[in-house]
Design a protein around this motif. Structure first.
Motif, PDB file in Angstrom:
ATOM      1  N   ALA A  88       0.828  -1.205   0.000  1.00 47.45           N
ATOM      2  CA  ALA A  88       0.000   0.000   0.000  1.00 47.45           C
ATOM      3  C   ALA A  88       0.864   1.258   0.000  1.00 47.45           C
ATOM      4  CB  ALA A  88      -0.933   0.007   1.213  1.00 47.45           C
ATOM      5  N   LEU A  89       2.048   1.157   0.610  1.00 52.54           N
ATOM      6  CA  LEU A  89       2.957   2.300   0.647  1.00 52.54           C
ATOM      7  C   LEU A  89       3.800   2.405  -0.622  1.00 52.54           C
ATOM      8  CD1 LEU A  89       4.172   1.886   4.335  1.00 52.54           C
ATOM      9  CD2 LEU A  89       2.582   3.605   3.476  1.00 52.54           C
ATOM     10  N   VAL A  90       4.129   1.258  -1.217  1.00 50.99           N
ATOM     11  CA  VAL A  90       4.991   1.240  -2.406  1.00 50.99           C
ATOM     12  C   VAL A  90       4.152   1.293  -3.678  1.00 50.99           C
ATOM     13  CG1 VAL A  90       6.660  -0.146  -3.710  1.00 50.99           C
ATOM     14  CG2 VAL A  90       6.844   0.005  -1.218  1.00 50.99           C
ATOM     15  N   ARG A  91       3.386   0.202  -3.914  1.00 48.66           N
ATOM     16  CA  ARG A  91       2.551   0.081  -5.100  1.00 48.66           C
ATOM     17  C   ARG A  91       1.646  -1.118  -4.890  1.00 48.66           C
ATOM     18  NH1 ARG A  91       2.656  -1.618 -10.713  1.00 48.66           N
ATOM     19  NH2 ARG A  91       4.269  -3.134 -10.207  1.00 48.66           N
TER      20      ARG A  91
ATOM     21  N   ARG B 111      -5.147  -2.074   4.150  1.00 51.59           N
ATOM     22  CA  ARG B 111      -6.391  -1.978   3.384  1.00 51.59           C
ATOM     23  C   ARG B 111      -6.917  -0.545   3.381  1.00 51.59           C
ATOM     24  NH1 ARG B 111      -8.855  -6.853   2.143  1.00 51.59           N
ATOM     25  NH2 ARG B 111      -7.785  -8.687   2.990  1.00 51.59           N
ATOM     26  N   GLY B 112      -6.727   0.142   4.509  1.00 49.08           N
ATOM     27  CA  GLY B 112      -7.177   1.526   4.568  1.00 49.08           C
ATOM     28  C   GLY B 112      -6.414   2.424   3.611  1.00 49.08           C
ATOM     29  N   LEU B 113      -5.094   2.232   3.549  1.00 50.67           N
ATOM     30  CA  LEU B 113      -4.276   3.027   2.632  1.00 50.67           C
ATOM     31  C   LEU B 113      -4.622   2.712   1.177  1.00 50.67           C
ATOM     32  CD1 LEU B 113      -0.801   2.794   4.416  1.00 50.67           C
ATOM     33  CD2 LEU B 113      -2.273   4.802   4.245  1.00 50.67           C
TER      34      LEU B 113
ATOM     35  N   SER C 183      -7.630   4.086  -3.903  1.00 49.69           N
ATOM     36  CA  SER C 183      -8.742   3.718  -4.774  1.00 49.69           C
ATOM     37  C   SER C 183      -9.821   4.784  -4.747  1.00 49.69           C
ATOM     38  CB  SER C 183      -9.319   2.367  -4.329  1.00 49.69           C
ATOM     39  OG  SER C 183     -10.447   2.024  -5.071  1.00 49.69           O
ATOM     40  N   GLY C 184      -9.985   5.436  -3.594  1.00 50.60           N
ATOM     41  CA  GLY C 184     -11.007   6.476  -3.459  1.00 50.60           C
ATOM     42  C   GLY C 184     -10.776   7.639  -4.403  1.00 50.60           C
TER      43      GLY C 184
END
Length: 523
Positions: free
Chosen positions: A32-35, A185-187, A192-193
């Motif tokens: 989530a932090l990288v890709r 999942r939040g990140l 995605s948002g």
């Protein structure tokens, strides 16, 4: 095996599963932090798809349909779980070997991530590496508790392992891993948002060249027949993306470059919105569609003529002295498709589509932009989530599917399908409506015939043709008599070519043969 040994073995297996969960949770957080596409499961899954032989992929699509990716992910997780249990059983006696086993899985994930066609940086290896380090540490600590010392403080049973220490370590690992999973999942959801918000903000302009209204005579209502226009939710989806890319339209860019390009272009989504838009009804077909299969559908597409953009970039087709004969389209997930430049620029309504059935493209169908080329199978033309177009030659470059022994050029074959009655249906004697669809995109359908058992071919009624780029609906009232019967259909396209009876599988350039259904007519 005594009860104490069984309990200890079960606990060791659970320790392996917990270590695997920790590894995946930390890996997902790092991704989530990288890709997001570099997550261990997606990397290994993508590599598995890339390495799977084409016949096996074809079998998976044929048997699992649009659930093939879910089946693959379930398979990967199952193998991982078995591997984790085995390491958990090994670790109490060989802690270092168990930890090294987890690290080995991380190395495999890192190699898979770096080997993906969309990988652009060494950082794609970080999620798998960091995840495996976390998993190895968890397994090592839990294994030490399972092999723990015998003393009055730590010993909880006659078998001598440290139950209290194990429970404390396992609880801490479970809580920390769950937290990492939730945070990851939040990140990912936040990223995605942005894409979801960009799609929601789009209002499609009125096209300068609208599609003609669909005449009711082209879309007769026959029970059991598909609608002329396929709703977005029912439109088939066949691709290699394990997770649907979520691309922010405001950050999207398309590059057009390569051989014969005298004016390289870099386009934004707003550039496309500001261009002259066309609206067309076009039937798409997947090369994985078996005879009588479901992977065909018609939608109303809005987009920019691809030929106009290519001409703006200075591209000429080979028939006019152009240097490139292949257009290679690249997706954000690394997929490459190769279409003939001549076909794209021969006057057909090839486009970069931004809308589908009146709405911005759904994410699963390529938002923000995809290619649509009438008359060519999707694996050479229908690039979803497109971000790059390179002009080159067929001799210089083999795109994804060509490397896997599919044909370089793929005009859609003339096909027809019986939609009603369904196979093994049991209609009652009397008049039974036999109906279906036929397609030969960019050529058109002139004739559909139906045969009952080994009888003569009967001419079916053809609905009005909307355009040569869409399918035609057909029907035939059949005076059904009791017994078991075989219904067969064939079509003839506008060039006069009759759909071949010769059966061919989908590889290398699409299935062929006549579709038939067996029904039993009752009294």
């Amino acid at each position: 095996m005594n009860r104490a040994t069984l309990i200890r073995g079960t606990t060791a297996g659970a320790a392996g599963l917990l270590a695997a969960f920790s590894s995946l949770a930390v890996g997902e957080l790092a991704a989530a932090l990288v890709r997001p596409e570099a997550s261990p499961v997606l990397a290994v899954g993508g590599a598995s798809i890339d390495l799977t032989p084409a016949p096996v992929k074809d079998w998976a699509i044929r048997n699992f349909g649009t659930h093939d990716k879910l089946v693959l992910q379930a398979g990967i997780l199952t193998v991982l779980a078995l591997f984790a249990v085995a390491l958990g059983l090994l670790a109490p006696r060989h802690r270092r070997a168990g930890a090294l086993g987890v690290l080995a899985f991380g190395v495999i994930g890192a190699a898979a991530a770096l080997g993906r066609p969309d990988s652009a940086s060494w950082t794609d290896a970080l999620p798998s590496i960091t995840g495996s380090l976390a998993g190895a540490a968890v397994l090592y600590v839990l294994a030490r508790a399972l092999a723990g010392p015998r003393d009055a403080v730590t010993q909880d049973g006659p078998d001598g392992w440290d139950r209290r220490g194990f429970l404390l370590a396992a609880s801490a690992a479970a809580v920390a891993s769950a937290g990492a999973s939730v945070l990851g999942r939040g990140l990912a959801s936040s990223r995605s948002g942005d894409a979801v918000a960009s799609r929601a903000a789009i209002t499609l302009p009125t096209p300068g060249s609208p599609a003609p209204a669909i005449d009711s005579r082209a879309a007769p209502r026959v029970p059991g027949m598909p609608p002329f226009t396929t709703p977005n939710k029912d439109f088939y989806r066949v691709d290699t993306a394990l997770v649907v890319p979520r691309v922010d339209a405001t950050a999207w860019r398309l590059r057009i470059h390569g051989r014969g390009v005298t004016n390289p272009l870099s386009l934004t989504f707003q550039d496309l919105l500001d261009s002259e838009l066309i609206e067309r009804d076009i039937t798409l077909t997947c090369v994985s569609n078996e005879v009588g299969g479901p992977y065909v559908g018609t939608a109303r597409w809005i987009g920019v003529r691809l030929a106009d953009l290519l001409r703006q970039a200075g591209v000429r087709p080979p028939s006019r002295g152009g240097r490139a004969d292949q257009l290679v389209a690249r997706s954000v997930d690394g997929m490459t498709l190769g279409a003939p430049v001549e076909d794209v620029m021969d006057g057909r309504d090839a486009m970069l589509a931004i809308g589908m059935n009146g709405d911005p493209l759904p994410f699963e169908h390529g938002f923000p932009v995809r290619m649509v080329v009438p008359g060519l199978y999707g694996y050479v033309s229908a690039c979803k989530w497109i971000e790059d177009i390179e002009l080159t030659t067929f001799d210089a470059y083999d795109p994804y599917w060509v490397k896997r022994k599919w044909a370089r050029e793929a005009p859609i074959k003339t096909q027809s399908r019986i939609d009603t009655p369904k196979p093994f249906a049991r209609p009652t004697a009397g008049t039974v409506m036999v109906a279906g669809v036929a397609w030969a995109q960019h050529r058109g359908i002139d004739l559909v015939e139906v045969r009952v058992d080994d009888g003569p071919w009967q001419r079916a009624h053809l609905a009005a043709e909307h355009t040569t780029d869409t399918w035609r609906l057909w029907s035939l009232p059949w005076k059904a008599t009791t017994g078991t019967h075989t219904l067969t259909v064939r079509a003839t396209d506008r060039t006069g070519e009759i759909q071949t009876e010769r059966r061919a599988r989908t590889i290398p350039d699409g299935a062929s043969g006549w579709h038939s259904v067996v029904v039993t007519v009752t009294t």
